[in-house]
Design an enzyme around this catalytic site. Structure first.
Site, PDB file in Angstrom:
ATOM      1  CE1 TYR A   1      38.909  42.150  39.775  1.00  0.00           C
ATOM      2  CE2 TYR A   1      40.835  43.855  40.544  1.00  0.00           C
ATOM      3  CZ  TYR A   1      40.201  42.563  40.004  1.00  0.00           C
ATOM      4  OH  TYR A   1      41.191  41.471  39.948  1.00  0.00           O
TER       5      TYR A   1
ATOM      6  CE  LYS B   1      40.059  42.249  36.438  1.00  0.00           C
ATOM      7  NZ  LYS B   1      41.478  42.887  36.927  1.00  0.00           N
TER       8      LYS B   1
END
Length: 304
Positions: free
Chosen positions: A141, A169
Site C-alpha cells: 500500500y 494498492k
C-alpha cells in the site's frame, strides 16, 4: 470482443471496509457481518479489513482478530479477505500479520511505516519483515500523503522479486508512474483513489480498493466489466454518474466518517459511531449526504 481482463489475485472490486461500532465505541460484530454480506451481495469479490478506513490506528489486536474471524466466517467462502498489517513499529506490524494469518485472513495489505519517516532502506526492511512473517499473498500500500514516505522505485523493484508480493494498492495520485511500474515489475496494481478508478482501470489496473464502494459497489462491478469488454463509453458514463456520490463521501477527506454515516442512513449498520480523533458528521453534513444518496437511488439499497 475478447475479454481484456488482467490477472486479479486480490479480486477486481474490493471495499476498504469500515469497522462498525456500538454507541460505546466497542466493535459491532453483527453490523460488521451484515455489512460484509451486503458488500458481497453487491458484487465485491474481496474485502479489506483493519485498514485506515477501518480505523486501524485506534483499534487493538484482540478487536482486529475478532473482526477478521467473524468476516471470514461470514463471507470467506465467497470473497477474498485481506487484512491490514500497518504500523510504524515493525514488531507490532509483524504481530498483526501473524494474528491475521492465524484468524483466517486470505491475504495482507502492508503499508509503508508512517510518521517516523524512515529511509528507503528502512521502508524496505520493514515491509520485508512483515511479508516474511507469514505465508500469505501481499498487496503493498503506497500512500505517501498519509504515511509521509513513498515506496520508491528501487525498493519496489526489490520487493517485486519476493514470491508473495503480488500487488500494489496505489494511492499516490500518479497514474502515469503507476502504469510504468506495472509494466516494469509485473505486479498487479489496484486503484486506491476512487476519483482515479476509471483512469487506473483504463491503464490496465487489476481492480479497485474503494471507499465509495460501500454504497455503489455494484456500479464499480459494472465499470470493471465494461472495461474488460472494451466498452469505454459505458465505463466513462458510469464514472461520471458517480461523481456526486464520490464528492459526498470523499470531498471532505473523511471517507471513514462519511461511509459510516451513509451506511447508517441506509440501515446496513446500526450506527455511525467513530473513535476519536475522528468525529461524526454535523447535522448539515448528514442532511447533504442524505440528499445525494436519495437523488441517486441509494437510500433504497437496504440489506438486512
Amino acid at each position: 470482443m475478447p475479454s481484456l481482463s488482467p490477472s486479479r489475485t486480490f479480486g477486481s472490486v474490493s471495499v476498504a471496509m469500515v469497522t462498525p461500532m456500538n454507541s460505546d465505541g466497542s466493535i459491532d460484530i453483527p453490523s460488521s457481518r451484515r455489512l460484509a454480506r451486503h458488500l458481497v451481495k453487491s458484487g465485491c469479490d474481496a474485502l479489506v479489513l483493519n485498514g485506515t478506513t477501518g480505523e486501524s490506528p485506534t483499534t487493538h489486536q484482540p478487536e482486529k482478530d475478532e473482526l477478521v474471524a467473524a468476516i471470514v466466517d461470514e463471507v470467506g467462502a465467497e470473497a477474498m479477505i485481506i487484512a491490514g498489517a500497518g504500523s510504524n513499529d515493525t514488531a507490532h506490524a509483524v504481530r498483526i500479520a501473524e494474528a491475521a494469518q492465524r484468524t483466517g485472513a486470505h491475504g495482507l495489505l502492508v503499508v509503508s511505516p508512517y510518521y517516523n519517516r524512515p529511509s528507503q532502506e528502512g521502508v524496505y526492511q520493514h515491509i520485508r519483515a512483515v511479508v516474511d512473517s507469514v505465508d500469505l499473498p501481499v498487496m503493498l500500500y503506497d500512500i505517501p500523503g498519509r504515511t509521509g514516505v513513498a515506496i520508491g522505485d528501487e525498493i519496489l523493484d526489490r520487493l517485486a522479486e519476493h514470491p508473495r508480493v503480488l500487488a500494489v494498492k496505489d494511492a499516490t495520485g500518479d497514474v502515469a508512474q503507476g502504469f510504468e511500474r506495472m509494466r516494469r515489475t509485473g505486479l498487479e496494481f489496484y486503484s486506491g483513489d476512487d476519483a482515479l478508478n476509471l483512469a487506473w482501470l483504463t491503464h490496465g489496473a487489476s481492480g479497485v480498493v474503494s471507499v465509495v464502494g460501500h454504497v455503489v459497489a455494484g456500479r464499480y462491478v459494472d465499470m470493471v466489466r465494461a472495461i474488460d469488454a472494451g466498452d469505454l463509453a459505458t465505463a466513462r458514463d458510469l464514472s461520471a454518474g458517480l461523481t456526486p456520490v464520490l464528492d459526498a463521501l470523499m470531498g471532505g477527506g473523511q471517507g471513514a466518517v462519511m461511509a459510516k454515516a451513509a451506511l447508517a442512513l441506509q440501515g446496513i449498520i446500526a450506527r455511525a459511531t467513530v473513535r476519536l480523533p475522528l468525529v461524526e458528521p454535523s447535522d448539515t453534513e448528514i442532511s447533504d449526504l442524505r440528499a445525494v444518496l436519495r437523488a441517486h437511488g441509494l437510500l433504497e439499497e437496504v440489506t438486512t
